[in-house]
Design an enzyme around this catalytic site. Structure first.
Site, PDB file in Angstrom:
ATOM      1  N   LYS A 150      35.738  38.193  30.912  1.00 45.44           N
ATOM      2  CA  LYS A 150      35.047  36.934  31.219  1.00 45.44           C
ATOM      3  C   LYS A 150      34.251  36.457  29.998  1.00 45.44           C
ATOM      4  O   LYS A 150      34.297  35.279  29.633  1.00 45.44           O
ATOM      5  CB  LYS A 150      34.116  37.115  32.426  1.00 45.44           C
ATOM      6  CG  LYS A 150      34.879  37.270  33.731  1.00 45.44           C
ATOM      7  CD  LYS A 150      33.996  37.597  34.933  1.00 45.44           C
ATOM      8  CE  LYS A 150      34.891  37.840  36.152  1.00 45.44           C
ATOM      9  NZ  LYS A 150      34.169  38.103  37.395  1.00 45.44           N
ATOM     10  N   GLN A 168      28.326  40.484  38.741  1.00 46.60           N
ATOM     11  CA  GLN A 168      29.594  41.156  39.034  1.00 46.60           C
ATOM     12  C   GLN A 168      29.433  42.131  40.199  1.00 46.60           C
ATOM     13  O   GLN A 168      28.480  42.904  40.250  1.00 46.60           O
ATOM     14  CB  GLN A 168      30.084  41.901  37.772  1.00 46.60           C
ATOM     15  CG  GLN A 168      31.478  42.489  37.877  1.00 46.60           C
ATOM     16  CD  GLN A 168      32.599  41.440  37.906  1.00 46.60           C
ATOM     17  OE1 GLN A 168      32.408  40.282  37.524  1.00 46.60           O
ATOM     18  NE2 GLN A 168      33.763  41.834  38.373  1.00 46.60           N
ATOM     19  N   ASP A 178      30.471  31.461  41.115  1.00 49.55           N
ATOM     20  CA  ASP A 178      31.369  32.347  41.862  1.00 49.55           C
ATOM     21  C   ASP A 178      31.726  31.754  43.226  1.00 49.55           C
ATOM     22  O   ASP A 178      32.680  32.184  43.864  1.00 49.55           O
ATOM     23  CB  ASP A 178      30.653  33.687  42.133  1.00 49.55           C
ATOM     24  CG  ASP A 178      31.216  34.835  41.315  1.00 49.55           C
ATOM     25  OD1 ASP A 178      32.403  34.759  40.936  1.00 49.55           O
ATOM     26  OD2 ASP A 178      30.464  35.797  41.078  1.00 49.55           O
TER      27      ASP A 178
HETATM   28  N1  L34 Z   1      30.831  38.395  41.268  1.00 52.53           N
HETATM   29  N2  L34 Z   1      32.503  39.969  41.336  1.00 52.53           N
HETATM   30  C1  L34 Z   1      32.131  38.691  41.188  1.00 52.53           C
HETATM   31  N3  L34 Z   1      33.019  37.695  40.978  1.00 52.53           N
HETATM   32  C2  L34 Z   1      34.347  37.964  40.903  1.00 52.53           C
HETATM   33  O1  L34 Z   1      35.222  36.975  40.764  1.00 52.53           O
HETATM   34  C3  L34 Z   1      34.770  39.287  41.007  1.00 52.53           C
HETATM   35  N4  L34 Z   1      36.094  39.652  40.859  1.00 52.53           N
HETATM   36  C4  L34 Z   1      36.627  40.740  41.671  1.00 52.53           C
HETATM   37  C5  L34 Z   1      35.657  41.930  41.526  1.00 52.53           C
HETATM   38  N5  L34 Z   1      34.248  41.545  41.478  1.00 52.53           N
HETATM   39  C6  L34 Z   1      33.830  40.280  41.256  1.00 52.53           C
HETATM   40  C7  L34 Z   1      36.758  39.618  39.681  1.00 52.53           C
HETATM   41  O2  L34 Z   1      36.336  39.027  38.699  1.00 52.53           O
HETATM   42  C8  L34 Z   1      37.977  40.991  41.027  1.00 52.53           C
HETATM   43  N6  L34 Z   1      37.919  40.297  39.762  1.00 52.53           N
HETATM   44  C9  L34 Z   1      38.926  40.358  38.750  1.00 52.53           C
HETATM   45  C10 L34 Z   1      38.857  39.599  37.608  1.00 52.53           C
HETATM   46  C11 L34 Z   1      39.828  39.674  36.616  1.00 52.53           C
HETATM   47  C12 L34 Z   1      40.886  40.507  36.763  1.00 52.53           C
HETATM   48  C13 L34 Z   1      40.986  41.277  37.906  1.00 52.53           C
HETATM   49  C14 L34 Z   1      40.009  41.196  38.895  1.00 52.53           C
HETATM   50  C15 L34 Z   1      41.889  40.583  35.667  1.00 52.53           C
HETATM   51  O3  L34 Z   1      41.805  39.877  34.701  1.00 52.53           O
HETATM   52  N7  L34 Z   1      42.878  41.465  35.768  1.00 52.53           N
HETATM   53  C16 L34 Z   1      43.885  41.639  34.747  1.00 52.53           C
HETATM   54  C17 L34 Z   1      43.867  43.061  34.247  1.00 52.53           C
HETATM   55  C18 L34 Z   1      42.568  43.463  33.671  1.00 52.53           C
HETATM   56  C19 L34 Z   1      42.543  44.922  33.228  1.00 52.53           C
HETATM   57  O4  L34 Z   1      43.346  45.303  32.387  1.00 52.53           O
HETATM   58  O5  L34 Z   1      41.701  45.676  33.752  1.00 52.53           O
HETATM   59  C20 L34 Z   1      45.243  41.291  35.344  1.00 52.53           C
HETATM   60  O6  L34 Z   1      46.129  40.951  34.582  1.00 52.53           O
HETATM   61  O7  L34 Z   1      45.375  41.400  36.571  1.00 52.53           O
END
Ligand code: L34
Length: 303
Positions: A54, A98, A121
């Site tokens: 982020k 988060q 959010d």
């Molecule tokens: N406050 N908490 C708050 N806001 C959110 O919107 C979230 N969320 C969830 C968990 N807690 C939170 C996220 O940001 C889940 N989440 C989230 C965000 C990004 C990705 C996955 C979950 C993401 O970019 N995933 C990548 C892989 C990242 C890695 O390598 O670890 C993908 O390609 O899926």
């Protein structure tokens, strides 16, 4: 048959390009860029990874970005005070705490402490209420559901009259996306069924879905036999199922058996590279929206 892949990474690039232009226009007009603070409590590895992405994305767009990392031991009171400090800071337009938070902190209290005007959010009860009312009332849509809806419409999937089945009923994904898809309006007008752990005949419900949205957090939950041929499948699961021996990084897997499902579905999102990147993109979009709001409409509260 092999499903078309709906790439979150490709859509992210398109949307970030649009946002970059908006940020440039804002800089020109107001001499300011969107301000976002990301608050991370503790060192949960998944949270560290998401917050890092982020921050990187925000900096790439030229945001005024504050990464505020706090120790696991921070008290609830101190966290609430920190949020209040950012509520009062005119250069901050978006506040993100988060999740999950450590057990000694009441998540609800924390989310309710964020000013609804800076709740990029979209988790505050006021913004969730606005989302349920819909139309002009909407301020910030929660990021993951907003990303899902964007992927469905940008992939050319018809939503009006479609059978949408949502697997999962969390406050951050299942409940809001179910409401959003059932709203009157473009990218919605669907007939929605929400299923969960107490649902009878889970597989039967899934088989009826023209659009299947899976946010259960159970790796491989949805089997290929549960998918209607040609359906659009959105896999929200980001499960850490192991560690790569080569890279030492987490191996991610969705809630759907991707290989097998690709042979039945018409369109499908991958993990990684699907909904995750879109979640982060929508956070940026909400922050830009909030910045415009704060810079051009000082009477937020009266709105
Ligand atoms: N406050 N908490 C708050 N806001 C959110 O919107 C979230 N969320 C969830 C968990 N807690 C939170 C996220 O940001 C889940 N989440 C989230 C965000 C990004 C990705 C996955 C979950 C993401 O970019 N995933 C990548 C892989 C990242 C890695 O390598 O670890 C993908 O390609 O899926």
């Amino acid at each position: 048959m092999s499903a078309e892949i709906i790439s979150g990474t490709a859509m992210r690039a398109e949307i970030l390009d649009e946002l970059k232009q908006e940020v440039a226009a804002m800089q020109e007009k107001h001499g300011k860029t969107p301000g976002l603070v990301t608050i991370l409590v503790g060192e949960n590895p998944a949270s560290v990874s998401y917050v890092t992405l982020k921050v990187k994305t925000a900096l790439g767009l030229g945001f005024h970005e504050i990464q505020d990392n706090q120790p696991e031991s921070i008290s609830e009171q101190a966290l609430l005070e920190l949020i209040e400090k950012y509520n009062q800071d005119d250069d901050i337009h978006g506040i993100l705490v988060q999740l999950p938070l450590p057990d000694h902190i009441d998540e609800k209290k924390v989310l309710n402490a964020i000013s609804p005007d800076k709740d990029v959010d979209g988790f505050h009860p006021v913004n969730l209420g606005r989302m349920v009312i819909g139309g002009d009332e909407i301020r910030y849509l929660p990021c993951t559901p907003a990303g899902i809806q964007e992927m469905i419409t940008r992939s050319g999937t018809e939503t009006a009259g479609a059978e949408v089945v949502v697997v999962g009923r969390s406050n951050i994904v299942g409940k809001p996306i179910a409401v959003m898809m059932g709203q009157k309006g473009p990218g919605a007008n669907s007939t929605v069924t929400m299923v969960h752990t107490r649902t009878k005949d889970l597989d039967e419900h899934c088989r009826r879905a023209d659009i299947l949205i899976v946010a259960a957090g159970v790796p491989g939950l949805v089997k290929p036999e549960w998918i209607k041929p040609g359906a659009t499948v959105i896999d929200v699961g980001v499960n850490r199922v192991g560690v790569s021996e080569k890279t030492g990084r987490a191996i991610l897997s969705g809630d759907v058996d991707f290989e097998a499902a690709s042979k039945v579905a018409g369109k499908i999102t991958p993990v990684p590279g699907g909904v995750g990147p879109m979640t982060i993109t929508m956070l940026m979009k909400n922050t830009v929206k909030s910045a415009w709001f704060h810079l051009e409409n000082k009477q937020n509260d009266a709105a």
